[in-house]
Design an enzyme around this catalytic site. Structure first.
Site, PDB file in Angstrom:
ATOM      1  N   LYS A  25       0.841  -1.213   0.000  1.00 25.27           N
ATOM      2  CA  LYS A  25       0.000   0.000   0.000  1.00 25.27           C
ATOM      3  C   LYS A  25       0.870   1.255   0.000  1.00 25.27           C
ATOM      4  CE  LYS A  25      -2.116  -1.022   3.906  1.00 25.27           C
ATOM      5  NZ  LYS A  25      -1.398  -2.268   4.237  1.00 25.27           N
ATOM      6  N   ARG A 100     -10.064   1.168   7.912  1.00 28.45           N
ATOM      7  CA  ARG A 100      -9.650  -0.178   8.311  1.00 28.45           C
ATOM      8  C   ARG A 100     -10.742  -0.927   9.045  1.00 28.45           C
ATOM      9  NH1 ARG A 100      -3.652   0.685   8.585  1.00 28.45           N
ATOM     10  NH2 ARG A 100      -2.805  -1.304   9.171  1.00 28.45           N
ATOM     11  N   ARG A 139      11.566  -5.148   5.462  1.00 28.87           N
ATOM     12  CA  ARG A 139      11.364  -3.729   5.131  1.00 28.87           C
ATOM     13  C   ARG A 139      12.295  -2.817   5.929  1.00 28.87           C
ATOM     14  NH1 ARG A 139       5.555  -1.326   5.574  1.00 28.87           N
ATOM     15  NH2 ARG A 139       5.626  -2.471   7.528  1.00 28.87           N
ATOM     16  N   ARG A 172      10.868  -0.752  11.374  1.00 33.92           N
ATOM     17  CA  ARG A 172       9.734  -0.424  12.239  1.00 33.92           C
ATOM     18  C   ARG A 172       9.630  -1.441  13.375  1.00 33.92           C
ATOM     19  NH1 ARG A 172       4.635   0.655   8.347  1.00 33.92           N
ATOM     20  NH2 ARG A 172       3.649  -0.685   9.886  1.00 33.92           N
ATOM     21  N   ARG A 183      -0.719  -8.483  13.572  1.00 35.93           N
ATOM     22  CA  ARG A 183      -1.195  -7.508  12.573  1.00 35.93           C
ATOM     23  C   ARG A 183      -1.986  -8.214  11.466  1.00 35.93           C
ATOM     24  NH1 ARG A 183       4.140  -4.862  10.793  1.00 35.93           N
ATOM     25  NH2 ARG A 183       2.837  -3.769   9.271  1.00 35.93           N
TER      26      ARG A 183
END
Ligand code: AP5
Length: 228
Positions: A25, A100, A139, A172, A183
Protein backbone atom coordinates in the site's frame (compact mmCIF):
# COMPACT_ATOMS: atom_id res chain seq x y z
CA UNK A 1 8.97 14.41 -9.51
CA UNK A 2 9.36 17.13 -12.15
CA UNK A 3 6.25 18.95 -13.45
CA UNK A 4 6.75 17.13 -16.83
CA UNK A 5 6.49 13.72 -15.14
CA UNK A 6 3.36 14.70 -13.24
CA UNK A 7 0.06 13.39 -14.52
CA UNK A 8 -1.82 16.05 -16.53
CA UNK A 9 -5.29 15.30 -15.08
CA UNK A 10 -6.52 16.25 -11.65
CA UNK A 11 -7.41 13.40 -9.32
CA UNK A 12 -10.35 15.20 -7.66
CA UNK A 13 -11.30 12.22 -5.51
CA UNK A 14 -10.13 10.02 -2.68
CA UNK A 15 -8.24 6.90 -3.66
CA UNK A 16 -8.16 4.22 -0.97
CA UNK A 17 -5.53 1.48 -0.79
CA UNK A 18 -6.90 -1.65 0.83
CA UNK A 19 -4.68 -4.66 1.49
CA UNK A 20 -2.94 -6.58 4.27
CA UNK A 21 0.23 -5.39 6.00
CA UNK A 22 3.07 -5.76 3.51
CA UNK A 23 0.89 -5.89 0.39
CA UNK A 24 2.54 -2.71 -0.91
CA UNK A 25 0.00 0.00 0.00
CA UNK A 26 2.65 2.51 1.05
CA UNK A 27 4.97 1.76 -1.87
CA UNK A 28 2.18 2.33 -4.42
CA UNK A 29 0.23 5.06 -2.65
CA UNK A 30 3.30 7.31 -2.43
CA UNK A 31 3.94 6.96 -6.18
CA UNK A 32 0.31 7.55 -7.16
CA UNK A 33 0.08 10.64 -4.94
CA UNK A 34 3.30 12.03 -6.47
CA UNK A 35 2.01 11.45 -10.01
CA UNK A 36 -1.13 13.47 -9.33
CA UNK A 37 0.53 16.00 -7.03
CA UNK A 38 -1.88 15.26 -4.15
CA UNK A 39 -1.20 14.35 -0.49
CA UNK A 40 -0.40 10.79 0.55
CA UNK A 41 -2.32 10.24 3.79
CA UNK A 42 -1.00 7.29 5.76
CA UNK A 43 -2.69 6.89 9.13
CA UNK A 44 0.18 4.63 10.21
CA UNK A 45 2.72 7.40 9.40
CA UNK A 46 0.55 9.97 11.21
CA UNK A 47 0.47 7.82 14.36
CA UNK A 48 4.21 7.12 14.15
CA UNK A 49 4.82 10.87 13.96
CA UNK A 50 2.69 11.42 17.06
CA UNK A 51 4.63 8.65 18.83
CA UNK A 52 8.02 10.13 17.91
CA UNK A 53 6.92 13.63 19.01
CA UNK A 54 5.53 12.24 22.28
CA UNK A 55 2.06 13.83 21.89
CA UNK A 56 -0.90 12.61 24.03
CA UNK A 57 -2.33 10.87 20.94
CA UNK A 58 1.04 9.18 20.36
CA UNK A 59 1.11 7.99 23.98
CA UNK A 60 -2.31 6.36 23.53
CA UNK A 61 -1.44 4.78 20.17
CA UNK A 62 2.07 3.50 20.97
CA UNK A 63 1.27 0.40 23.10
CA UNK A 64 -1.60 -0.55 20.78
CA UNK A 65 0.62 -0.40 17.69
CA UNK A 66 3.36 -2.33 19.45
CA UNK A 67 0.89 -5.16 20.05
CA UNK A 68 -0.11 -5.11 16.35
CA UNK A 69 -3.72 -4.13 17.14
CA UNK A 70 -5.86 -1.37 15.62
CA UNK A 71 -6.03 2.05 17.25
CA UNK A 72 -9.67 2.83 18.33
CA UNK A 73 -11.87 4.35 15.60
CA UNK A 74 -12.58 7.51 17.62
CA UNK A 75 -8.88 8.50 17.59
CA UNK A 76 -8.42 7.72 13.89
CA UNK A 77 -11.53 9.56 12.72
CA UNK A 78 -10.77 12.81 14.49
CA UNK A 79 -7.27 12.84 12.98
CA UNK A 80 -8.60 12.19 9.46
CA UNK A 81 -11.39 14.77 9.66
CA UNK A 82 -8.85 17.44 10.60
CA UNK A 83 -6.39 16.38 7.92
CA UNK A 84 -8.67 16.42 4.89
CA UNK A 85 -9.88 19.93 5.72
CA UNK A 86 -6.44 21.35 4.94
CA UNK A 87 -6.20 23.22 1.63
CA UNK A 88 -3.68 20.78 0.08
CA UNK A 89 -6.49 18.18 -0.07
CA UNK A 90 -8.74 20.26 -2.34
CA UNK A 91 -7.84 18.26 -5.50
CA UNK A 92 -8.03 14.81 -3.95
CA UNK A 93 -5.77 12.60 -1.84
CA UNK A 94 -4.55 9.05 -1.51
CA UNK A 95 -5.32 7.06 1.66
CA UNK A 96 -2.89 4.39 2.78
CA UNK A 97 -4.12 2.27 5.70
CA UNK A 98 -7.47 4.03 6.09
CA UNK A 99 -10.30 3.05 6.40
CA UNK A 100 -9.65 -0.18 8.31
CA UNK A 101 -13.03 -0.96 9.90
CA UNK A 102 -16.59 -0.70 8.65
CA UNK A 103 -17.22 2.19 11.07
CA UNK A 104 -14.27 4.08 9.54
CA UNK A 105 -15.55 3.36 6.00
CA UNK A 106 -19.04 4.64 6.83
CA UNK A 107 -17.68 7.76 8.47
CA UNK A 108 -15.42 8.43 5.49
CA UNK A 109 -18.36 8.07 3.08
CA UNK A 110 -20.24 10.80 4.98
CA UNK A 111 -17.17 13.01 5.26
CA UNK A 112 -16.51 12.87 1.50
CA UNK A 113 -20.15 13.62 0.73
CA UNK A 114 -20.11 16.61 3.10
CA UNK A 115 -16.99 17.98 1.38
CA UNK A 116 -18.48 17.52 -2.11
CA UNK A 117 -16.12 14.79 -3.32
CA UNK A 118 -16.99 12.07 -5.83
CA UNK A 119 -17.28 8.54 -4.47
CA UNK A 120 -13.87 7.07 -3.60
CA UNK A 121 -11.96 4.67 -5.81
CA UNK A 122 -10.69 1.63 -3.91
CA UNK A 123 -7.61 -0.29 -4.97
CA UNK A 124 -7.59 -3.72 -3.37
CA UNK A 125 -4.11 -5.27 -3.32
CA UNK A 126 -4.66 -9.02 -3.49
CA UNK A 127 -1.79 -11.25 -2.38
CA UNK A 128 -0.99 -14.72 -1.02
CA UNK A 129 -0.40 -14.28 2.76
CA UNK A 130 2.68 -16.53 2.65
CA UNK A 131 4.64 -13.73 0.88
CA UNK A 132 3.92 -11.10 3.54
CA UNK A 133 6.25 -12.17 6.38
CA UNK A 134 9.36 -11.80 4.15
CA UNK A 135 8.22 -8.40 2.90
CA UNK A 136 7.55 -7.07 6.40
CA UNK A 137 10.58 -8.40 8.26
CA UNK A 138 12.78 -7.26 5.33
CA UNK A 139 11.36 -3.73 5.13
CA UNK A 140 13.58 -0.74 5.93
CA UNK A 141 12.38 2.88 5.77
CA UNK A 142 14.37 6.09 5.35
CA UNK A 143 14.26 8.23 8.51
CA UNK A 144 14.48 11.40 6.40
CA UNK A 145 12.23 11.03 3.34
CA UNK A 146 10.27 7.85 4.15
CA UNK A 147 11.47 5.93 1.05
CA UNK A 148 10.68 2.21 1.45
CA UNK A 149 13.23 -0.57 0.79
CA UNK A 150 13.43 -4.29 1.34
CA UNK A 151 16.71 -5.95 2.27
CA UNK A 152 15.74 -9.08 0.27
CA UNK A 153 13.97 -7.74 -2.81
CA UNK A 154 14.57 -3.97 -3.02
CA UNK A 155 17.87 -3.25 -1.26
CA UNK A 156 19.47 0.20 -1.22
CA UNK A 157 22.76 0.60 -3.13
CA UNK A 158 24.62 1.01 0.18
CA UNK A 159 23.41 -1.04 3.16
CA UNK A 160 21.50 1.07 5.71
CA UNK A 161 21.59 4.26 3.60
CA UNK A 162 18.80 5.80 1.47
CA UNK A 163 19.63 6.08 -2.26
CA UNK A 164 17.62 9.32 -2.57
CA UNK A 165 18.80 11.50 0.29
CA UNK A 166 21.49 9.55 2.19
CA UNK A 167 19.18 9.21 5.22
CA UNK A 168 19.60 6.37 7.72
CA UNK A 169 17.34 3.37 7.15
CA UNK A 170 15.39 1.98 10.11
CA UNK A 171 13.23 -1.05 10.88
CA UNK A 172 9.73 -0.42 12.24
CA UNK A 173 9.22 -1.92 15.74
CA UNK A 174 6.02 -3.66 14.58
CA UNK A 175 7.87 -5.42 11.73
CA UNK A 176 9.41 -7.89 14.18
CA UNK A 177 8.24 -11.42 13.45
CA UNK A 178 6.35 -11.78 16.76
CA UNK A 179 4.17 -8.69 16.07
CA UNK A 180 3.53 -9.37 12.37
CA UNK A 181 1.27 -12.35 13.20
CA UNK A 182 -1.03 -10.16 15.33
CA UNK A 183 -1.20 -7.51 12.57
CA UNK A 184 -2.18 -10.09 9.96
CA UNK A 185 -4.91 -11.42 12.29
CA UNK A 186 -6.27 -7.92 12.93
CA UNK A 187 -6.40 -7.38 9.16
CA UNK A 188 -8.32 -10.61 8.51
CA UNK A 189 -10.83 -9.96 11.27
CA UNK A 190 -11.43 -6.20 11.09
CA UNK A 191 -10.28 -4.92 7.68
CA UNK A 192 -10.64 -7.71 5.09
CA UNK A 193 -14.50 -7.46 5.26
CA UNK A 194 -14.17 -3.96 3.72
CA UNK A 195 -13.41 -5.58 0.34
CA UNK A 196 -16.98 -6.94 0.26
CA UNK A 197 -18.30 -3.61 1.62
CA UNK A 198 -16.78 -1.65 -1.29
CA UNK A 199 -17.49 -4.41 -3.82
CA UNK A 200 -21.22 -4.13 -3.04
CA UNK A 201 -21.00 -0.42 -3.80
CA UNK A 202 -19.18 -1.02 -7.12
CA UNK A 203 -16.08 0.86 -5.95
CA UNK A 204 -13.54 -1.96 -5.61
CA UNK A 205 -10.77 -2.64 -8.10
CA UNK A 206 -8.65 -5.78 -7.51
CA UNK A 207 -4.94 -5.68 -8.38
CA UNK A 208 -2.58 -8.67 -8.19
CA UNK A 209 0.00 -7.46 -5.67
CA UNK A 210 2.46 -10.32 -6.22
CA UNK A 211 3.82 -8.70 -9.42
CA UNK A 212 6.76 -6.26 -9.60
CA UNK A 213 6.43 -2.80 -8.05
CA UNK A 214 6.61 -1.23 -11.54
CA UNK A 215 3.98 -3.53 -13.08
CA UNK A 216 1.57 -2.97 -10.19
CA UNK A 217 2.12 0.78 -10.51
CA UNK A 218 1.23 0.64 -14.22
CA UNK A 219 -1.96 -1.32 -13.53
CA UNK A 220 -3.02 1.06 -10.77
CA UNK A 221 -2.53 4.11 -12.96
CA UNK A 222 -4.54 2.49 -15.75
CA UNK A 223 -7.35 1.61 -13.32
CA UNK A 224 -7.49 5.10 -11.81
CA UNK A 225 -7.55 6.75 -15.25
CA UNK A 226 -10.28 4.34 -16.38
CA UNK A 227 -12.41 5.30 -13.38
CA UNK A 228 -12.56 8.96 -14.31
P1 AP5 B 1 0.34 0.97 8.81
O1 AP5 B 1 1.52 1.83 8.89
O2 AP5 B 1 -0.80 1.37 7.96
O3 AP5 B 1 0.85 -0.49 8.47
P2 AP5 B 1 0.16 -1.74 7.66
O4 AP5 B 1 -1.21 -1.60 7.17
O5 AP5 B 1 0.41 -2.86 8.60
O6 AP5 B 1 0.86 -1.74 6.35
P3 AP5 B 1 2.38 -1.71 6.10
O7 AP5 B 1 2.85 -0.29 6.12
O8 AP5 B 1 3.08 -2.66 7.01
O9 AP5 B 1 2.49 -2.36 4.66
P4 AP5 B 1 2.20 -1.77 3.21
O10 AP5 B 1 1.05 -2.49 2.63
O11 AP5 B 1 2.15 -0.27 3.23
O12 AP5 B 1 3.50 -2.27 2.48
P5 AP5 B 1 4.80 -1.48 1.96
O13 AP5 B 1 4.49 -0.73 0.73
O14 AP5 B 1 5.44 -0.73 3.08
O15 AP5 B 1 -0.25 0.74 10.30
C1 AP5 B 1 0.56 0.49 11.41
C2 AP5 B 1 -0.30 0.45 12.66
O16 AP5 B 1 -0.91 1.74 12.87
C3 AP5 B 1 -1.46 -0.54 12.65
O17 AP5 B 1 -1.05 -1.84 13.01
C4 AP5 B 1 -2.42 0.11 13.65
O18 AP5 B 1 -2.01 -0.14 14.98
C5 AP5 B 1 -2.24 1.60 13.37
N1 AP5 B 1 -3.19 2.12 12.38
C6 AP5 B 1 -2.87 2.70 11.19
N2 AP5 B 1 -3.97 3.06 10.52
C7 AP5 B 1 -5.02 2.71 11.30
C8 AP5 B 1 -6.42 2.82 11.13
N3 AP5 B 1 -6.97 3.36 10.02
N4 AP5 B 1 -7.22 2.35 12.12
C9 AP5 B 1 -6.69 1.81 13.25
N5 AP5 B 1 -5.35 1.67 13.47
C10 AP5 B 1 -4.52 2.12 12.49
O19 AP5 B 1 5.71 -2.74 1.55
C11 AP5 B 1 6.18 -3.67 2.52
C12 AP5 B 1 7.53 -4.24 2.05
O20 AP5 B 1 7.34 -4.99 0.83
C13 AP5 B 1 8.59 -3.16 1.72
O21 AP5 B 1 9.84 -3.61 2.12
C14 AP5 B 1 8.51 -3.03 0.18
O22 AP5 B 1 9.75 -2.63 -0.39
C15 AP5 B 1 8.13 -4.45 -0.23
N6 AP5 B 1 7.32 -4.48 -1.45
C16 AP5 B 1 6.26 -3.67 -1.74
N7 AP5 B 1 5.75 -4.00 -2.95
C17 AP5 B 1 6.48 -5.06 -3.42
C18 AP5 B 1 6.44 -5.85 -4.61
N8 AP5 B 1 5.51 -5.64 -5.55
N9 AP5 B 1 7.34 -6.84 -4.75
C19 AP5 B 1 8.29 -7.07 -3.80
N10 AP5 B 1 8.40 -6.35 -2.65
C20 AP5 B 1 7.49 -5.35 -2.47
Amino acid sequence: MTPEQRHPDKLDRAVIFLGPPGSGKGTQAIELAKKYGVPHLSTGDMFREHVSKGTPLGAQAKPIMERGELVPDSLVLKMIAERIERPDCSHGFVFDGFPRTEAQAKYLGELLKDHGYKRPFVIHLVIDPSILMRRLTGRRTCKVGGEIYNIYDRPPKVEGVCDNDGGELMQRPDDREEVVGARLQAYEKQTAPLAAYYQRRGLLHDIDASKSVEEIGRQILQAVRGAR
